[in-house]
Design a protein around this motif. Structure first.
Motif, PDB file in Angstrom:
ATOM      1  N   GLU A  11       0.730  -1.036   0.187  1.00  0.00           N
ATOM      2  CA  GLU A  11       0.123  -0.210  -0.038  1.00  0.00           C
ATOM      3  C   GLU A  11       0.372   0.998  -0.026  1.00  0.00           C
ATOM      4  O   GLU A  11       2.311   1.523   1.118  1.00  0.00           O
ATOM      5  N   TYR A  12       0.431   2.454  -0.728  1.00  0.00           N
ATOM      6  CA  TYR A  12       1.095   3.481  -0.957  1.00  0.00           C
ATOM      7  C   TYR A  12       0.050   4.177  -0.480  1.00  0.00           C
ATOM      8  O   TYR A  12      -0.881   4.652  -1.150  1.00  0.00           O
ATOM      9  N   THR A  13       0.390   5.494   0.250  1.00  0.00           N
ATOM     10  CA  THR A  13      -0.782   6.308   0.836  1.00  0.00           C
ATOM     11  C   THR A  13      -0.601   7.538   0.139  1.00  0.00           C
ATOM     12  O   THR A  13       0.399   8.735   0.375  1.00  0.00           O
ATOM     13  N   VAL A  14      -2.346   8.596  -0.269  1.00  0.00           N
ATOM     14  CA  VAL A  14      -1.929   9.006  -0.669  1.00  0.00           C
ATOM     15  C   VAL A  14      -3.650  10.243   0.101  1.00  0.00           C
ATOM     16  O   VAL A  14      -5.050   9.865  -0.076  1.00  0.00           O
ATOM     17  N   ASN A  15      -3.221  11.541   0.615  1.00  0.00           N
ATOM     18  CA  ASN A  15      -4.088  11.615   1.546  1.00  0.00           C
ATOM     19  C   ASN A  15      -5.251  12.544   0.366  1.00  0.00           C
ATOM     20  O   ASN A  15      -4.737  13.181  -0.106  1.00  0.00           O
ATOM     21  N   MET A  16      -6.600  12.361   0.492  1.00  0.00           N
ATOM     22  CA  MET A  16      -7.211  13.071  -0.752  1.00  0.00           C
ATOM     23  C   MET A  16      -8.490  13.449   0.082  1.00  0.00           C
ATOM     24  O   MET A  16      -8.958  13.835  -0.324  1.00  0.00           O
ATOM     25  N   SER A  17      -7.846  14.354   1.600  1.00  0.00           N
ATOM     26  CA  SER A  17      -8.779  15.422   2.156  1.00  0.00           C
ATOM     27  C   SER A  17      -7.963  15.444   3.833  1.00  0.00           C
ATOM     28  O   SER A  17      -6.804  14.957   4.057  1.00  0.00           O
ATOM     29  N   GLU A  22       0.409  14.722  -3.743  1.00  0.00           N
ATOM     30  CA  GLU A  22       0.538  14.165  -2.884  1.00  0.00           C
ATOM     31  C   GLU A  22       0.765  12.679  -3.779  1.00  0.00           C
ATOM     32  O   GLU A  22       1.612  12.230  -4.591  1.00  0.00           O
ATOM     33  N   LEU A  23      -0.622  12.598  -4.755  1.00  0.00           N
ATOM     34  CA  LEU A  23       0.127  11.975  -5.751  1.00  0.00           C
ATOM     35  C   LEU A  23       0.809  11.761  -6.413  1.00  0.00           C
ATOM     36  O   LEU A  23       1.774  10.459  -7.077  1.00  0.00           O
ATOM     37  N   PRO A  24       1.334  13.058  -7.364  1.00  0.00           N
ATOM     38  CA  PRO A  24       2.382  13.148  -8.742  1.00  0.00           C
ATOM     39  C   PRO A  24       3.983  12.344  -8.253  1.00  0.00           C
ATOM     40  O   PRO A  24       4.296  11.095  -8.499  1.00  0.00           O
ATOM     41  N   VAL A  42       3.658   9.919  -5.337  1.00  0.00           N
ATOM     42  CA  VAL A  42       3.630   8.316  -4.792  1.00  0.00           C
ATOM     43  C   VAL A  42       3.724   7.975  -6.303  1.00  0.00           C
ATOM     44  O   VAL A  42       4.502   6.956  -5.990  1.00  0.00           O
ATOM     45  N   LEU A  43       3.215   8.182  -7.144  1.00  0.00           N
ATOM     46  CA  LEU A  43       3.144   7.887  -8.844  1.00  0.00           C
ATOM     47  C   LEU A  43       4.618   7.564  -8.792  1.00  0.00           C
ATOM     48  O   LEU A  43       5.044   6.141  -9.459  1.00  0.00           O
ATOM     49  N   GLU A  44       5.395   9.181  -8.666  1.00  0.00           N
ATOM     50  CA  GLU A  44       6.735   8.599  -9.249  1.00  0.00           C
ATOM     51  C   GLU A  44       7.617   7.799  -8.657  1.00  0.00           C
ATOM     52  O   GLU A  44       8.739   6.996  -8.933  1.00  0.00           O
ATOM     53  N   LYS A  45       7.125   7.951  -7.177  1.00  0.00           N
ATOM     54  CA  LYS A  45       7.805   6.712  -6.574  1.00  0.00           C
ATOM     55  C   LYS A  45       7.628   5.331  -7.197  1.00  0.00           C
ATOM     56  O   LYS A  45       8.390   4.230  -6.631  1.00  0.00           O
ATOM     57  N   VAL A  46       6.606   4.772  -7.127  1.00  0.00           N
ATOM     58  CA  VAL A  46       6.208   3.222  -7.012  1.00  0.00           C
ATOM     59  C   VAL A  46       6.769   2.953  -8.631  1.00  0.00           C
ATOM     60  O   VAL A  46       6.838   2.160  -8.950  1.00  0.00           O
ATOM     61  N   LYS A 106      -2.777  11.281 -15.444  1.00  0.00           N
ATOM     62  CA  LYS A 106      -3.181  11.488 -17.306  1.00  0.00           C
ATOM     63  C   LYS A 106      -1.821  11.912 -17.404  1.00  0.00           C
ATOM     64  O   LYS A 106      -0.736  11.768 -18.205  1.00  0.00           O
ATOM     65  N   ARG A 107      -0.984  13.228 -16.172  1.00  0.00           N
ATOM     66  CA  ARG A 107       0.590  13.739 -16.243  1.00  0.00           C
ATOM     67  C   ARG A 107       1.300  12.104 -16.620  1.00  0.00           C
ATOM     68  O   ARG A 107       2.184  12.379 -16.946  1.00  0.00           O
ATOM     69  N   TYR A 108       1.178  11.951 -15.256  1.00  0.00           N
ATOM     70  CA  TYR A 108       2.541  10.575 -15.473  1.00  0.00           C
ATOM     71  C   TYR A 108       1.948   9.699 -16.808  1.00  0.00           C
ATOM     72  O   TYR A 108       2.952   9.153 -16.987  1.00  0.00           O
ATOM     73  N   ALA A 109       0.750   9.459 -16.647  1.00  0.00           N
ATOM     74  CA  ALA A 109       1.055   8.630 -17.944  1.00  0.00           C
ATOM     75  C   ALA A 109       0.858   8.856 -19.291  1.00  0.00           C
ATOM     76  O   ALA A 109       2.299   8.237 -20.455  1.00  0.00           O
TER      77      ALA A 109
END
Length: 431
Positions: free
Chosen positions: A55-61, A113-115, A117-121, A138-141
């Motif tokens: 699991e990799y955490t992404v705060n959404m609030s 945080e998502l950018p 986390v995507l770079e890390k994973v 979309k940007r990562y892809a």
């Protein structure tokens, strides 16, 4: 087996329906030799690791202690219980509006945080199951020349078409007047929220969406968990090169042994569940228990975190805070539920008739669809009499035509096996 292990990241909405559907697909991906990981809101931490996934955490609030988050959602649901009696149209002004306000804020928060986390994973493919666009995906892809996949775990009408009911509307498949009334009112109420979202998209370098739309189809692949035997007749059929039905995508779950009952131990078995949030409506569950107690049946009730609210339980009823639902439904004779997509699909997959008592969201769509395709019954969650409920349960258990229809649908869904189909599609995108 693939030549090399690829990393497939799943990013489901922070709710058990999308989460567990993604688990089913992830299980099948790992059987092909890939590595499945989950990006998760803190509120769902532990769900995926419980199935053996990283699991990799992404705060959404805004971050808050778990007990405060739990109280927030309990208060949110309890505050809306009076609105659960309203029609899908009437709920636009309260529950639906507040949900979309919260959903937009999750997308804004995730961008913090998502950018990273995507770079890390560094996944080879990202599968997102949500109702809103997260621009970072979309940007990562795009920047890494990787595919992204949209998973639609709610009703297939999340992908709109002028000839089918609008998402969340609960309209009948041929009721065009209902289509227009719902969509027009939804667009009117949602306009300020939509404007806020489009401003956010502009900040992220993304194009604006038309009013009422918060997400788009992936150009790579879109996986609909909806089963083909109940799909809608669209004006423009979905291109199978971009859209695939997953026939319910039922996950593997631990075995369940039905316990002994003090009364009617040889009677038909009912399973009653209103989901993790609907279990807070203890008044409804107690009313259902009262009716079931007068029948020669057995029943398992999912009561969530509210076991302490039940001082006495009828001898032909047993309660628990959680059940391995696919394993239970496979052994049940009939099901009563709220229309969540897991319950809707699992009943069809195992060929079990259902009474759907919707209270919010796509429960309205699924209740209408199960009734109009002859796979079950639709009852208002509160406006029924004990005699009516007893008669409907008895009809479910004795209706041969319905049982034959369910058996045909079940055979089709089992022959396809959605998780295996999804894993093969994802693996093909990685070649």
């Amino acid at each position: 087996m693939p030549d090399s292990k690829k990393t497939i990241a799943f990013f489901p909405e922070a709710a058990f329906g999308p989460a567990l559907n993604s688990v089913g697909i992830a299980q099948a991906c790992e059987k092909l030799g890939h590595k499945a990981v989950f990006l998760t809101d803190p509120g769902m931490q532990g769900v995926y690791s419980g199935y053996g996934f990283d699991e990799y955490t992404v705060n959404m609030s805004e971050p808050m202690p778990p007990e405060e988050m739990a109280k927030y959602w309990t208060d949110f649901i309890n505050g809306h219980i009076p609105n659960f009696d309203l029609s899908a149209y009437e709920q636009i002004d309260n529950y639906v509006k507040e949900c979309w306000e919260a959903i937009v804020e999750t997308a804004v928060w995730a961008e913090k945080e998502l950018p990273g986390v995507l770079e890390k994973v560094s996944p080879d493919i990202v599968c997102v199951d949500n109702v809103i666009l997260f621009p970072a995906i979309k940007r990562y892809a795009r920047e890494n020349n990787k595919p992204w996949v949209r998973v639609i775990s709610c009703s297939e009408n999340e992908i709109p078409d002028p000839q089918i009911p609008p998402h969340l509307s609960g309209c009948g498949e041929n009721d065009s007047e209902c289509f227009s009334a719902y969509q027009n009112h939804f667009n009117e109420v949602i306009q300020p929220i939509h404007d806020r979202f489009n401003a956010f998209l502009a900040e992220c370098g993304e194009a604006a969406y038309p009013v009422g739309e918060f997400f788009e189809a992936s150009p790579h692949m879109n996986l609909l968990l909806y089963p083909e035997p109940v799909k809608f007749n669209r004006a423009t059929p979905l291109d199978p090169g971009q859209f695939q039905y997953l026939e319910g995508c039922v996950r593997d779950e631990e075995a369940y042994e039905v316990p002994q009952f003090k009364a009617h131990n040889d009677g038909p078995l009912l399973y009653v569940s209103f989901g993790s949030l609907g279990s807070g409506d203890t008044g409804l569950l107690k009313r259902l228990m009262d009716v079931v107690s007068t029948m020669a049946v057995r029943a398992l009730f999912n009561v969530g975190d509210y076991e302490s609210e039940y001082d006495t339980v009828p001898d032909n009823v047993q309660i628990a805070s959680w059940y391995p639902q696919p394993s239970v439904i496979s052994q049940a004779d009939a099901v009563i539920h709220h229309g969540g997509n897991n319950s809707f699909n699992e009943c069809l997959y195992f060929g079990k008739p259902a009474i759907i008592m919707p209270y919010v969201w796509d429960g309205h769509d699924n209740a209408k669809r199960v009734a109009e395709t002859g796979h079950g019954h639709h009852l208002h969650r509160n406006h029924w009499k004990p005699k009516e409920l007893r008669a409907t349960i008895e009809s479910m258990l004795s209706n041969k035509a319905m049982q034959e229809r369910l058996a045909t649908t079940s055979a089709h869904m089992r022959s396809e096996h959605g998780p295996t189909k999804a894993a093969a599609i994802l693996s093909g995108l990685l070649d």
